[in-house]
Motif scaffolding. Structure first.
Motif, short mmCIF file in Angstrom:
data_model
loop_
_atom_site.label_atom_id
_atom_site.label_comp_id
_atom_site.label_asym_id
_atom_site.label_seq_id
_atom_site.Cartn_x
_atom_site.Cartn_y
_atom_site.Cartn_z
N ALA A 58 -5.63 6.50 -23.87
CA ALA A 58 -5.77 5.64 -22.69
C ALA A 58 -7.22 5.28 -22.40
O ALA A 58 -7.50 4.20 -21.86
CB ALA A 58 -5.14 6.32 -21.47
N VAL A 59 -8.16 6.18 -22.72
CA VAL A 59 -9.57 5.90 -22.42
C VAL A 59 -10.33 5.38 -23.64
O VAL A 59 -11.53 5.10 -23.54
CB VAL A 59 -10.29 7.16 -21.86
CG1 VAL A 59 -9.62 7.63 -20.59
CG2 VAL A 59 -10.35 8.29 -22.90
N ASP A 60 -9.65 5.27 -24.75
CA ASP A 60 -10.32 4.83 -25.98
C ASP A 60 -10.98 3.46 -25.78
O ASP A 60 -10.36 2.51 -25.28
CB ASP A 60 -9.30 4.73 -27.11
CG ASP A 60 -9.95 4.38 -28.44
OD1 ASP A 60 -11.05 4.90 -28.72
OD2 ASP A 60 -9.37 3.58 -29.19
N GLY A 61 -12.25 3.39 -26.13
CA GLY A 61 -12.99 2.13 -26.04
C GLY A 61 -13.56 1.83 -24.67
O GLY A 61 -14.22 0.80 -24.49
N GLN A 62 -13.33 2.70 -23.69
CA GLN A 62 -13.85 2.47 -22.35
C GLN A 62 -15.10 3.32 -22.11
O GLN A 62 -15.28 4.38 -22.71
CB GLN A 62 -12.79 2.79 -21.30
CG GLN A 62 -11.52 1.98 -21.47
CD GLN A 62 -10.67 1.99 -20.22
OE1 GLN A 62 -11.13 1.69 -19.12
NE2 GLN A 62 -9.41 2.35 -20.37
N HIS A 63 -15.96 2.85 -21.22
CA HIS A 63 -17.18 3.58 -20.88
C HIS A 63 -17.25 3.84 -19.38
O HIS A 63 -16.98 2.95 -18.57
CB HIS A 63 -18.43 2.82 -21.31
CG HIS A 63 -19.69 3.46 -20.77
ND1 HIS A 63 -20.23 4.59 -21.34
CD2 HIS A 63 -20.47 3.16 -19.69
CE1 HIS A 63 -21.29 4.95 -20.64
NE2 HIS A 63 -21.46 4.11 -19.65
N PHE A 64 -17.64 5.07 -19.04
CA PHE A 64 -17.88 5.44 -17.64
C PHE A 64 -19.14 6.29 -17.57
O PHE A 64 -19.44 7.05 -18.49
CB PHE A 64 -16.69 6.20 -17.07
CG PHE A 64 -15.41 5.41 -17.07
CD1 PHE A 64 -15.17 4.47 -16.08
CD2 PHE A 64 -14.47 5.58 -18.08
CE1 PHE A 64 -14.00 3.71 -16.09
CE2 PHE A 64 -13.31 4.83 -18.10
CZ PHE A 64 -13.07 3.90 -17.10
N ASP A 65 -19.86 6.16 -16.47
CA ASP A 65 -21.05 6.98 -16.28
C ASP A 65 -20.69 8.39 -15.78
O ASP A 65 -21.29 9.38 -16.19
CB ASP A 65 -21.98 6.32 -15.24
CG ASP A 65 -22.43 4.94 -15.68
OD1 ASP A 65 -22.97 4.82 -16.79
OD2 ASP A 65 -22.22 3.97 -14.91
N THR A 66 -19.69 8.43 -14.90
CA THR A 66 -19.28 9.70 -14.28
C THR A 66 -17.76 9.78 -14.25
O THR A 66 -17.07 8.77 -14.04
CB THR A 66 -19.82 9.80 -12.84
OG1 THR A 66 -21.25 9.91 -12.88
CG2 THR A 66 -19.26 11.03 -12.13
N VAL A 67 -17.24 10.98 -14.48
CA VAL A 67 -15.80 11.23 -14.35
C VAL A 67 -15.60 12.26 -13.23
O VAL A 67 -16.32 13.27 -13.18
CB VAL A 67 -15.19 11.74 -15.67
CG1 VAL A 67 -13.73 12.16 -15.46
CG2 VAL A 67 -15.29 10.66 -16.75
#
Length: 307
Positions: A58-67
């Motif tokens: 589900a998160v493949d290819g996505q970018h986040f600074d903080t989780v």
């Protein structure tokens, strides 16, 4: 006080929950971009934290600074020990999976919702609990309590020791306020919520919007590897809290029962029998966080007026 990146891209696990809704709003108002994650998520990332492979897809290819880990499986107050088993598992397996997903998205910061009961169930007397002086996750005094404490202990270990991530744990008091207190009102109205006499026992509380502001502060100013107590300044017994709710909303007072009468609800019995004074001085000093509502009476008055 260290200030981290503003206008972050944030993945919020549990965004549709009672607490998560407040956190999402507070982060958005602070200028961050929030993407929700959950099993029923529609406009965000749809995934189950207990399904490692599905989460990573589900998160493949996505970018986040903080989780941020604010996910829960509780839909009503737990009464029996088995009511907590799914939460215990989420704190262990679910946290491990979310840490792995955070790394996969390139996140550098991981903030986890924790709880003051991780210091243990029981009567701490007049001792004031602090992050530096009191161990978190001591062994439980029974197999059932140890199962719950293991979940809390492991969740923090996974958070604070996550390689490549600046892990921060927020140890919240008992939540109340918009979305939280609402569930108590019909039960008090029908006198279906008896409460044991406090007999000097007190617990730490925190209003939900105050708690959400602490998450924002941790995202922006928290120190890596640190845990922070997030509680108001006025500990209050459980029955005393219910009395405040009843008075503010014009409802009947809860019936008083002896503590032993709650023994058939063993998890609730362990909470009712606990007494704990907790300091949030570290969060106030390092995060610059202070509660808008220093006492539950203040928050309940504001909540009742807003309704």
């Amino acid at each position: 006080m260290t200030t981290h990146q503003k206008n972050q891209s944030i993945l919020l696990a549990g965004a549709s929950g009672v607490f998560g809704v407040h956190v999402a709003r507070a982060l958005t108002e602070a200028g961050h971009k929030v993407t929700g994650l959950g099993r029923g998520q529609v406009n965000g990332v749809r995934a189950d934290l207990m399904d490692r492979d599905g989460l990573l897809r589900a998160v493949d290819g996505q970018h986040f600074d903080t989780v941020i880990h604010a996910a829960t499986v509780l839909r009503k107050p737990p009464m029996r020990h088995r009511d907590m088993y799914a939460t215990d598992a989420l704190r262990i397996e679910g946290t491990a999976h979310l840490v792995e997903a955070a790394r996969a998205t390139g996140a550098t910061r991981f903030v986890a919702e924790s709880i003051v009961f991780g210091y243990g169930y029981g009567d701490f007397g007049d001792h004031v609990v602090t992050e530096d002086d009191d161990p978190y996750g001591p062994r439980g005094t029974s197999p059932e309590l140890e199962k719950h404490l293991k979940g809390m202990r492991t969740k923090e270990q996974l958070t604070l020791g996550a390689e490549g991530l600046a892990g921060i744990a927020l140890r919240f008091g008992l939540f109340y306020g918009p979305g939280g207190t609402d569930a108590l009102l019909p039960m008090l109205r029908k006198r279906q919520l008896p409460a044991p006499a406090d007999r000097g026992r007190v617990l730490p509380w925190v209003e939900l919007t105050d708690a959400a502001r602490a998450v924002v502060a941790a995202v922006e100013r928290g120190r890596a590897g640190q845990a922070y107590n997030v509680v108001d300044r006025t500990p209050l017994g459980f029955r005393a809290h219910l009395l405040c709710v009843a008075e503010e909303f014009g409802l009947p007072k809860p019936m008083t029962v002896p503590l032993w009468l709650t023994a058939p609800m063993p998890y609730a019995h362990a909470m009712f029998g606990s007494s704990m004074r907790v300091s949030a001085a570290k969060a106030e000093r390092e995060l610059g966080w202070t509660p808008v509502y220093p006492a539950a009476r203040d928050g309940l008055t504001a909540f009742a007026a807003a309704r």
